[in-house]
Every structure is written in structure tokens, then in C-alpha cells.
Scaffold this motif. Structure first.
Motif: not given
Length: 658
Positions: A265-276, A412-423
């Protein structure tokens, strides 16, 4: 203002020319090649993981995930570099647009990270088309969490687009999870752009990029492939954890499944998929979704620790601290969920978000301390947790530094997606840890079952020995007491008969006494087979069958084909079963011939009894005490019983595993 020129060179990736098409094709081939190579490397790592000792498995998984991160970084690079300039809104006179104002801050690579900011920001750039055909581009901000955006172009005083998280998703100029602004530029023309980016009292990060339509579609295709694979993999972990939790009655696995769900749920909201796709009309929820799900994610992860690793009595304070932290984070999540986030003043919002960050840091510290204590006490599978936590700690450090305006990531890819990839990496490794734990539990249960079976076997042998001893005692009592008393009565009665002191009826009484003595002797011998330990099962059965054959009316054929030396307790049970079978044939079958065979076949003893008697029905068999005794002994030996009976005779087949 700074001018951004859109040249016709192929490496810009921004035109529909032949050179651009060739570049995109080469870029796609390069990414496909990297996908194949990296996936093969991951496959080798994972295959080697299962063959190596448990202590080295987390290290190998770490290598596999590092390869995946390298693969994901290689999928970037389709965008054109975009130079922008920025100006804080606090430096602009209220009600004016800074079209002709000097912008002091330059970002030649399109990246801007002021960290926590108390003001909105103005962004400006100009895009030129030096080609002779109309060009279409996509301006992407790479931050789907901006509260309010106002887009101006060509010196207009009225915004062309007004969008943001605080407005419905349908109001975005391009239906995408990120903020994307389509541009169409006439030949040899330019478009000056002015953007008001409002994320006041929160952390702001921007990475403005310019794509051609083809490059944008390819980039989104790769990212969607990545997101779908990651979320699908995590869903598989959820199903696996639920299966393990239900099948093994493991509460820790069920709580962990809840943790992975909150992570998704956090990843979905962090990527903006949840709002979409999930809450496009809930304009107040997108800003709250990430901190709410992050708090619940951290709380559920802490809840798995005492379940997965039972606490030691010497560190109860640590378990109490974990429970307190869980309670505080769940409370903060509930308060934030039901609050009016948009209307919160900055004096409340900023400290509240800081408290949430402190709770996350405290949770990480408690987790590390608890795992360290478990490692000191040699708890199994701690390596999986430490390896998984290492992902989370690494990307959390990068994310927090990024939130405070420090870009420590090499890409910069890690800045945008690093947390999601880490989880994703952490949940993957911990999911494998749960699977390995379930495998250990299965092996322990199998070992316990073997131990219980051995104990049952030993107990049964003791019961058989006690039963044999009791039968021997009863047999001796019958022989030594009842038998001797009957013999004395018979001798005295015989003496009186010879002295002619008794009437002739005494002769019948003497015959009855003799019959009683013979029956007593037979019962005594049946209770304790004579010399079973000495002469063996085969000879004892031959003696018994010879005794039957000497009686009128029944002839028994006996076959014995057993090479294995059977335990004495097993021989005794086989004797009891065969004795009961022959007794039933003599008493109930009205047969003239019978066959009895005892043979060894594939690690089992097979007993076959046949007669040419009148047979019996199933209802009659269920009422017989003899067959019930046979069935009980067979069940005790984990054997099988098959009966085929009709008016022409009966065949009974018994199989007993040795």
C-alpha cells in the motif's frame, strides 16, 4: 531566464526523425540485453542459494538483489537533459507573475532538492524546436506528490493547467501517475514555460525531464514492467505467508503477511498509482496515504519480531518498548487518517511529521537491538532478518538524506525508487526466511513424529512383554493350582471307584474331570506358546497345527517362508493372529480343509488363511469377538486386513509391515 534548446541530434531522444527511431531501437536492444544478462545472473545466484549452507544464503540473496538494482538503473537514460531556473515564491510580489524576474537558482540537470521548505517555488525554462516539422514532447516532474501546480506558457497571465494532489486526478493535463505536461512546438518556434510548485511546509524534490512521445512511452513501459513485477512478487509473498500461517498455525507468518500488504500500500501510494487508480476523487487522502501506510508498515513489522523470535526473559524491557512503539505508531496513523490534513497549520503539521519520522527511527533502533540480542543467543534465521533490514536501513538513510535536501544516491533512479526497491528486497528475503523457517518446522515435526513412533513402539513392546508375562503367570496358575487340584480330585475319585465305594455315575464324573484337565492344559499352552523364544514361530505353529490335524474333521496345510529374524514380540502377535484364525475355522466354518501360509514380501509379513467352509456375512463378522481381536492386533501393527467370504469358503489376507 535560461533557454533550453531542443536540437535534432539523435542522442537527445526527443524527435520523430529517423535518427531518433534508430536511437530508440538501439536503446531498447541495449535494455533487453541487460535484462537478459542480469536475469540470468539472478537465476544463477538463486540456484546457488538453495545449494549452499543456511548461514551463507542471505549473503547470496543480497548479491542477487544488487544485480536487480543494477538492472533497474540501466533502464533509465531515455530522457533529454533539461536546464531549469528556480525562484522562491516568497521573493515574488503577491499577485504578480515572474515572467521578467531574474531566477537566481540554476539546475542544469533538471534536479532541485531544497528539502523541507516553507514556501512555494517558481520554475522556468524554454524549449525550442529547431526542426522543420512540428514536435511533441512530454515535460515530466518525477514527483507525484506535489500539492498544487499552476502551469503557464508563452507569457500568459492565466494558468493553462491547474493540478496537484489536492485536486481530483481527472484534472491533470495528462492522465499519468506523475505530473506530465504535453508540449507541441511549431517548426522553428519556442515555448517559454512558468510553473508554480506548491509543497510548502513539506519536503520538495523535483527532477524535471523532457521526453519525446516515443521515449516517454518506452520509459513508462519499462517502469510499468518493473512495478508490475515488484508488486506481483510481493503479492506472491503475501499468499505464501498466509498459506504458511494457516497450514502451520503460525501467527508470525500472518502478521508478516499484513506487513507486506501495508508495504504494498505504501509503495502504491509512493509511486502515485493509488491516486491514479484507487482513490482518484479523494483529494485529501493522497497527502496522508504515505505517512499512514508507513506507520502501519513499521508497526506490523515490529509486531512480527516477538512472534518470529520468542523473547528472552532477561530483556523484557525491550519487548515492552516494542509494544509501546507499536501502540504509538498505530495511534499516530489513526489520528492522521481522520484528520483534515490540508487544513492543518504549519505549526502542527511539521512537528507531527517530525514525530512520525522519530517513531520510524526508534522502530529501526528497537528492531536492530532485538535482532542483536537474538543473534547473541544464537537464535536461528537471524541472518535473514539482518540481511533484509540492511536493505531497509540503506534506502531509508538515502531517503531521509534526500528529504532533507542531501542527494547521497549515486543515481537519481535510486532517489525516486530506492525506498520501494528496498522494501521489495527486504520483504523478499524475509519471505524466504519464513519459507525456510516453515521447512525447519516441517523437519522438526517429522523428527518428532519419528521419535513419537519409536516411543510408541517401545511402549507397545513393553505392553506386549507385560501381557506375555501376565499370560505366563495365569498359565502357570492354571497348570500349578487348578490343574493339580483337578489331578488330585481325579486320583482320589479313581481310588474310590476301584474300591467300589461310589456308584457307577462316578465313572462319568471321572471322564468330565479328565476333559476339564485337558482343556485347562490347552488353555495354559495357548496363553503362553511353549518354547516360542527357543524353537521359533515356525516350529510352534507346526506343533499347534499337528495337534489340530490329529483331531477328526479338519486337515490344515501350513507353509512358512520368512527369512528375516523377527522380534519376539512380533512373533508373539503373529502367533496370536494365526491361532485366532485357526480357532475361528474350527469353531464356525464347518470346513474339512484349510490352508495357512506365513510369507515375507517386500518388507512385510503376509498371512493368508483359506478354508472350504460355509463362509459368513459382513454383519456376522462385525459381531465376532475373534475377528475384533484380530483386527485390533492388525491395527496396532499398522497392517491391513482383507476378507473374501462366500458359501464356498473364506479367504483372509493380512499384511503386517515389519
Amino acid at each position: 531566464m535560461l533557454v533550453q534548446r531542443a536540437s535534432t541530434k539523435a542522442h537527445d531522444g526527443r524527435h520523430g526523425s529517423t535518427a531518433t527511431a534508430i536511437f530508440l531501437h538501439i536503446q531498447a536492444c541495449r535494455n533487453t540485453y541487460l535484462w537478459v544478462i542480469c536475469l540470468l545472473q539472478m537465476r544463477n545466484c538463486l540456484l546457488q542459494n538453495w545449494r549452499m549452507p543456511v548461514a551463507k544464503q542471505p549473503r547470496q540473496l543480497l548479491s542477487a538483489f544488487a544485480i536487480l538494482c543494477s538492472l533497474l538503473i540501466c533502464t533509465s537514460g531515455l530522457q533529454a537533459q533539461l536546464s531549469i531556473r528556480l525562484l522562491p515564491d516568497s521573493a515574488v510580489r503577491k499577485g504578480e507573475l515572474p515572467w521578467h524576474t531574474h531566477f537566481p537558482i540554476a539546475a542544469t540537470n533538471g534536479q532541485f532538492n531544497p528539502g523541507f521548505t516553507n514556501t512555494a517555488w517558481w520554475l522556468t525554462t524554454t524549449v525550442y524546436n529547431t526542426d522543420s516539422v512540428v514536435q511533441q514532447y512530454k515535460l515530466v516532474l518525477n514527483n507525484p506528490h506535489i500539492n498544487l501546480l499552476k502551469y503557464y506558457q508563452n507569457g500568459d497571465t492565466t494558468p493553462l493547467h491547474i493540478t496537484g494532489d489536492w485536486l481530483p486526478f481527472a484534472q491533470r493535463p495528462f492522465q499519468d501517475r506523475d505530473f506530465v505536461f504535453p508540449l507541441q512546438i511549431l517548426p522553428h518556434d519556442s515555448i517559454p514555460i512558468l510553473l508554480l510548485v506548491d509543497k510548502a511546509n513539506e519536503s520538495l524534490q523535483l527532477h524535471a525531464e523532457l521526453y519525446s512521445n516515443e521515449a516517454f512511452e518506452q520509459m513508462r513501459h519499462l517502469q510499468n514492467l518493473l512495478m508490475g513485477a515488484g508488486l506481483g512478487w510481493m503479492l506472491l509473498i503475501v499468499l505464501l505467508s498466509v498459506f504458511l500461517g494457516i497450514s502451520l498455525s503460525d501467527k508470525a507468518a500472518l502478521i508478516y503477511a499484513l506487513y507486506v500488504l501495508f508495504t504494498m500500500a505504501w509503495i502504491v501510494s509512493n509511486w502515485g498509482i493509488g491516486f491514479q487508480y484507487l482513490w482518484p476523487e479523494l483529494t485529501d487522502f493522497p497527502s496522508k496515504a504515505r505517512p499512514v501506510f508507513l506507520l502501519l508498515c513499521t508497526a506490523s513489522f515490529l509486531a512480527t519480531l516477538p512472534q518470529f523470535f520468542p523473547p528472552f526473559s532477561s530483556r523484557k524491557w525491550l519487548v515492552k518498548s516494542i509494544h509501546i512503539s507499536i501502540g504509538v505508531q498505530v495511534t499516530l496513523a489513526v489520528v492522521l487518517l481522520f484528520s483534515n490534513y490540508q487544513q492543518l497549520p504549519s505549526v502542527i503539521k511539521v512537528p507531527f511529521l517530525q514525530v512520525c519520522s522519530v517513531c520510524s527511527i526508534v522502530s529501526v533502533v528497537l528492531c536492530v537491538l532485538y535482532l542483536w540480542r537474538q543473534w547473541r543467543n544464537n537464535a536461528p534465521l537471524v541472518g535473514y532478518y539482518f540481511t533484509g533490514i540492511s536493505f531497509l536501513l540503506f534506502v531509508t538513510l538515502l531517503l531521509n538524506l534526500h528529504q532533507f535536501g542531501i542527494s547521497a544516491a549515486p543515481n537519481e533512479f535510486l532517489n525516486m525508487y530506492g525506498s520501494s526497491l528496498g522494501l521489495i528486497g527486504e520483504s523478499t528475503i524475509l519471505g524466504l526466511g519464513f519459507a525456510h523457517r516453515a521447512n525447519l518446522h516441517r523437519k522438526q515435526k517429522e523428527q518428532l513424529a519419528r521419535q513419537l513412533l519409536e516411543q510408541e513402539k517401545q511402549l507397545a513392546e513393553k505392553i506386549i512383554a507385560v501381557e506375555a508375562e501376565e499370560r505366563a503367570r495365569i498359565g502357570r496358575d492354571l497348570h500349578d493350582t487348578v490343574g493339580s487340584m483337578l489331578a488330585t480330585i481325579n486320583m482320589r475319585l479313581n481310588k474310590l471307584i476301584h474300591q467300589e465305594k461310589l456308584p457307577e455315575e462316578a465313572t462319568g464324573l471321572q471322564a468330565l474331570i479328565a476333559t476339564t484337565m485337558q482343556e485347562t492344559r490347552s488353555i495354559s499352552h495357548n496363553l503362553v506358546p511353549p518354547h516360542l523364544a527357543g524353537i521359533g514361530l515356525e516350529q510352534v505353529m507346526l506343533n499347534h497345527i499337528n495337534s489340530i490335524n490329529q483331531q477328526a474333521g479338519l486337515q490344515v496345510q501350513f507353509d512358512y517362508a520368512v527369512d528375516t529374524q523377527l522380534p519376539e514380540s512380533f512373533q508373539l502377535l503373529v502367533y496370536r493372529i494365526c491361532h485366532e484364525l485357526l480357532h475361528n475355522i474350527m469353531k464356525h466354518a464347518a470346513a474339512s480343509e484349510a490352508n495357512l501360509s506365513i510369507a515375507e514380501d517386500c518388507g512385510a509379513i503376509q498371512i493368508i488363511a483359506e478354508d472350504n467352509g460355509k463362509g459368513f456375512s459382513n454383519s456376522t463378522a462385525s459381531k465376532g469377538i475373534g475377528l475384533k481381536n484380530i483386527d485390533n492386533r492388525i491395527a496396532y501393527l499398522k497392517g491391513t486386513l482383507h476378507i473374501d467370504s462366500n458359501t464356498s469358503g473364506t479367504t483372509i489376507v493380512i499384511t503386517l509391515p515389519i
